[in-house]
Write a protein that holds these residues in place. Structure first.
Motif, PDB file in Angstrom:
ATOM      1  N   GLY A 185      92.520  90.779  85.993  1.00 25.14           N
ATOM      2  CA  GLY A 185      94.040  90.820  85.995  1.00 25.14           C
ATOM      3  C   GLY A 185      94.866  91.052  85.354  1.00 25.14           C
ATOM      4  O   GLY A 185      96.504  91.277  84.809  1.00 25.14           O
ATOM      5  N   GLU A 186      94.408  91.493  84.207  1.00 22.07           N
ATOM      6  CA  GLU A 186      95.051  91.328  82.704  1.00 22.07           C
ATOM      7  C   GLU A 186      95.511  93.066  82.449  1.00 22.07           C
ATOM      8  O   GLU A 186      94.395  93.404  83.166  1.00 22.07           O
ATOM      9  CB  GLU A 186      94.330  91.246  81.587  1.00 22.07           C
ATOM     10  N   LEU A 187      96.360  93.075  82.018  1.00 18.14           N
ATOM     11  CA  LEU A 187      97.061  94.672  82.187  1.00 18.14           C
ATOM     12  C   LEU A 187      97.378  95.141  80.923  1.00 18.14           C
ATOM     13  O   LEU A 187      98.005  94.163  80.125  1.00 18.14           O
ATOM     14  CB  LEU A 187      97.755  94.812  83.042  1.00 18.14           C
ATOM     15  N   LEU A 199      99.894  93.980  75.137  1.00 17.70           N
ATOM     16  CA  LEU A 199      99.424  93.025  76.496  1.00 17.70           C
ATOM     17  C   LEU A 199     100.096  92.764  77.426  1.00 17.70           C
ATOM     18  O   LEU A 199     101.522  92.600  76.870  1.00 17.70           O
ATOM     19  CB  LEU A 199      98.382  91.999  75.939  1.00 17.70           C
ATOM     20  N   LEU A 200     100.459  93.154  78.552  1.00 18.77           N
ATOM     21  CA  LEU A 200     101.050  92.524  79.848  1.00 18.77           C
ATOM     22  C   LEU A 200     101.110  91.159  80.084  1.00 18.77           C
ATOM     23  O   LEU A 200     100.008  90.326  80.348  1.00 18.77           O
ATOM     24  CB  LEU A 200     101.574  93.454  81.006  1.00 18.77           C
ATOM     25  N   PRO A 201     101.835  90.324  80.636  1.00 19.51           N
ATOM     26  CA  PRO A 201     101.607  88.867  80.898  1.00 19.51           C
ATOM     27  C   PRO A 201     100.461  88.749  82.547  1.00 19.51           C
ATOM     28  O   PRO A 201     101.355  89.978  83.174  1.00 19.51           O
ATOM     29  CB  PRO A 201     103.187  88.296  81.221  1.00 19.51           C
ATOM     30  N   LEU A 202     100.103  87.724  82.950  1.00 18.40           N
ATOM     31  CA  LEU A 202      99.281  88.194  84.473  1.00 18.40           C
ATOM     32  C   LEU A 202      99.875  88.507  84.724  1.00 18.40           C
ATOM     33  O   LEU A 202     101.768  87.239  85.228  1.00 18.40           O
ATOM     34  CB  LEU A 202      98.148  87.153  84.076  1.00 18.40           C
ATOM     35  N   LYS A 245     108.182  88.521  79.291  1.00 17.12           N
ATOM     36  CA  LYS A 245     107.368  86.813  79.344  1.00 17.12           C
ATOM     37  C   LYS A 245     106.738  86.855  80.797  1.00 17.12           C
ATOM     38  O   LYS A 245     105.614  85.904  80.987  1.00 17.12           O
ATOM     39  CB  LYS A 245     107.872  86.310  79.204  1.00 17.12           C
ATOM     40  N   SER A 246     107.199  86.955  81.711  1.00 19.77           N
ATOM     41  CA  SER A 246     107.189  86.630  82.921  1.00 19.77           C
ATOM     42  C   SER A 246     107.969  88.108  84.228  1.00 19.77           C
ATOM     43  O   SER A 246     108.849  88.345  84.180  1.00 19.77           O
ATOM     44  CB  SER A 246     107.935  85.267  82.985  1.00 19.77           C
TER      45      SER A 246
END
Length: 423
Positions: A185-187, A199-202, A245-246
């Motif tokens: 699920g991480e992008l 890295l992008l937040p889940l 962050k979200s």
């Protein structure tokens, strides 16, 4: 005798003084010549550098500090982006059956070298994973990031000298969003040219066939839109400001269902646009970029299976197959405006031609046939011609071809404005 010797000494001293003076004058003249080299204003240097190929531009930034400052300035990056022609970016397996040979159907076989940029290696660095604790990555699962150029009636494939494990989800202004296969699920967001990566937040995790991603430029930088089909079969939506962050949950479209998530959204006229279903659709689902509001836009005619919406010169374009083997080109210039039919292609049209993109700087449109043949139509010459494409180039295994531009764009230059984004 003494008088003669004194006179000779005086003449010698005078000669030495003259020689010293001449040397000094020559040195000053040489210095003046050096100082007289024409001074190139900063704008002139920038105008020269902007014309360099991107690989030369990358090296030129390290020639001197003034050049570095010019090339990394937001103005230069913006101008370079708008001069860049569209290409097709795609993933190609690093190791293939034909790896014994120097070439295959997808162009030269990619060979990793010490300068190859690995997305996963960079992720390990960001997460501070010690080299001894990093898992061994099977090279047979790696993909090389490549791009294809259409020019002079043929295609050429170029390397970005970068590899990854995940698939490309979306692209915008030279930036890519790719799956991080090391964590479900991480992008990751990256620029394959500058090799910047983060890295992008889940967010909400859904199967790929039930979701759609779109990276877009907004007032305060870049943001990622994620549409997904929830358990009730309605469309949920969340938005991530790149650097935040979200994710922010927003109301999804209240009308209809997106019945085919495999169809990439199109960014144009300040909004994202999805076709509600590929065949027999009468409208588009549209989301305005700056306020995340959904609305419905009627199409000028009911869409058919091989019809597409596209972006051309900032406008939204609808390419539709008509009766009698004609293809019509419709343009929408503003969201609340009316569709205008600006052209009808009546030469060389067949029903299986699928429009794939408009170049930036030529009034042409490219199509792909069901057998992966590529055609281009020149609107000025009113001529349809077949493009020379190597056998097997379309498609590349599970890869997806995506319209892209190679650029120097960075999302981090907008971070000073991030506080203005409502989360």
């Amino acid at each position: 005798m003494a008088e003669k010797a004194s006179k000779a000494m005086s003449l010698l001293k005078l000669a030495e003084e003259r020689a010293s003076l001449r040397k000094k004058l020559d040195e000053e003249k040489h210095k003046q010549q050096l100082d007289s080299v024409p001074y190139l204003p900063k704008d002139c240097v920038s105008n020269i550098l902007i014309r360099l190929p991107l690989d030369s531009l990358q090296r030129s930034r390290f020639v001197c500090k003034p050049w570095y400052n010019i090339i990394n300035s937001p103005t230069f990056v913006h101008d370079n982006l708008h001069r860049a022609e569209k290409v097709f970016i795609f993933l190609s397996p690093v190791y293939r059956i034909s790896r014994r040979f120097d070439h295959d159907d997808q162009g030269p076989v990619f060979r990793e070298n010490p300068n190859t940029f690995s997305v996963e290696a960079k992720i390990f660095d960001l997460k501070s994973v010690h080299p001894l604790h990093r898992p061994v990555i099977d090279s047979s699962s790696k993909y090389a990031i490549r791009y294809m150029i259409f020019a002079d009636g043929k295609t050429t494939i170029h390397e970005l000298n970068a590899t990854c494990l995940g698939q490309i989800r979306t692209a915008c202004d030279g930036l890519l969003v790719i799956d991080n296969k090391l964590k479900k699920g991480e992008l990751v967001i990256m620029n394959p040219v500058t090799r910047q990566l983060d890295l992008l937040p889940l967010g909400t995790i859904y199967p790929p066939h039930d979701e759609s991603f779109a990276l877009v430029k907004c007032t305060n930088g870049y943001k990622l839109i994620h549409l997904f089909r929830d358990e009730s079969q309605f469309i949920g939506c969340e938005v991530l400001r790149i650097g935040g962050k979200s994710w922010k949950v927003v109301d999804g479209p209240a009308f209809g269902l997106l019945k085919w998530f495999g169809y990439e959204p199109v960014s144009a006229i300040g909004a994202l646009h999805w076709v509600s279903e590929l065949d027999h659709s009468e409208y588009l689902v549209t989301m305005t970029i700056d306020d995340d509001k959904f609305q419905k836009i009627d199409l000028p005619k009911v869409s058919r299976f091989n019809d597409r919406i596209m972006e051309v010169s900032g406008c939204l374009c609808f390419v539709r197959h008509e009766e009698m083997n004609e293809i019509s080109i419709w343009i929408l210039e503003i969201l609340l405006g009316k569709w205008k039919r600006i052209y009808t292609i009546g030469v060389g049209c067949i029903r299986d031609l699928v429009p794939i993109y408009f170049p930036k700087f030529k009034w042409e449109i490219y199509f792909m046939d069901k057998d992966s043949s590529v055609f281009s139509y020149d609107f000025q010459k009113k001529h349809m011609r077949k493009i020379e494409v190597k056998r097997g180039t379309f498609p590349v295994h599970k890869s997806v071809y995506m319209v892209h531009v190679n650029s120097l764009v960075s999302w981090s230059i907008m971070e000073s404005n991030h506080d203005n984004f409502d989360v």
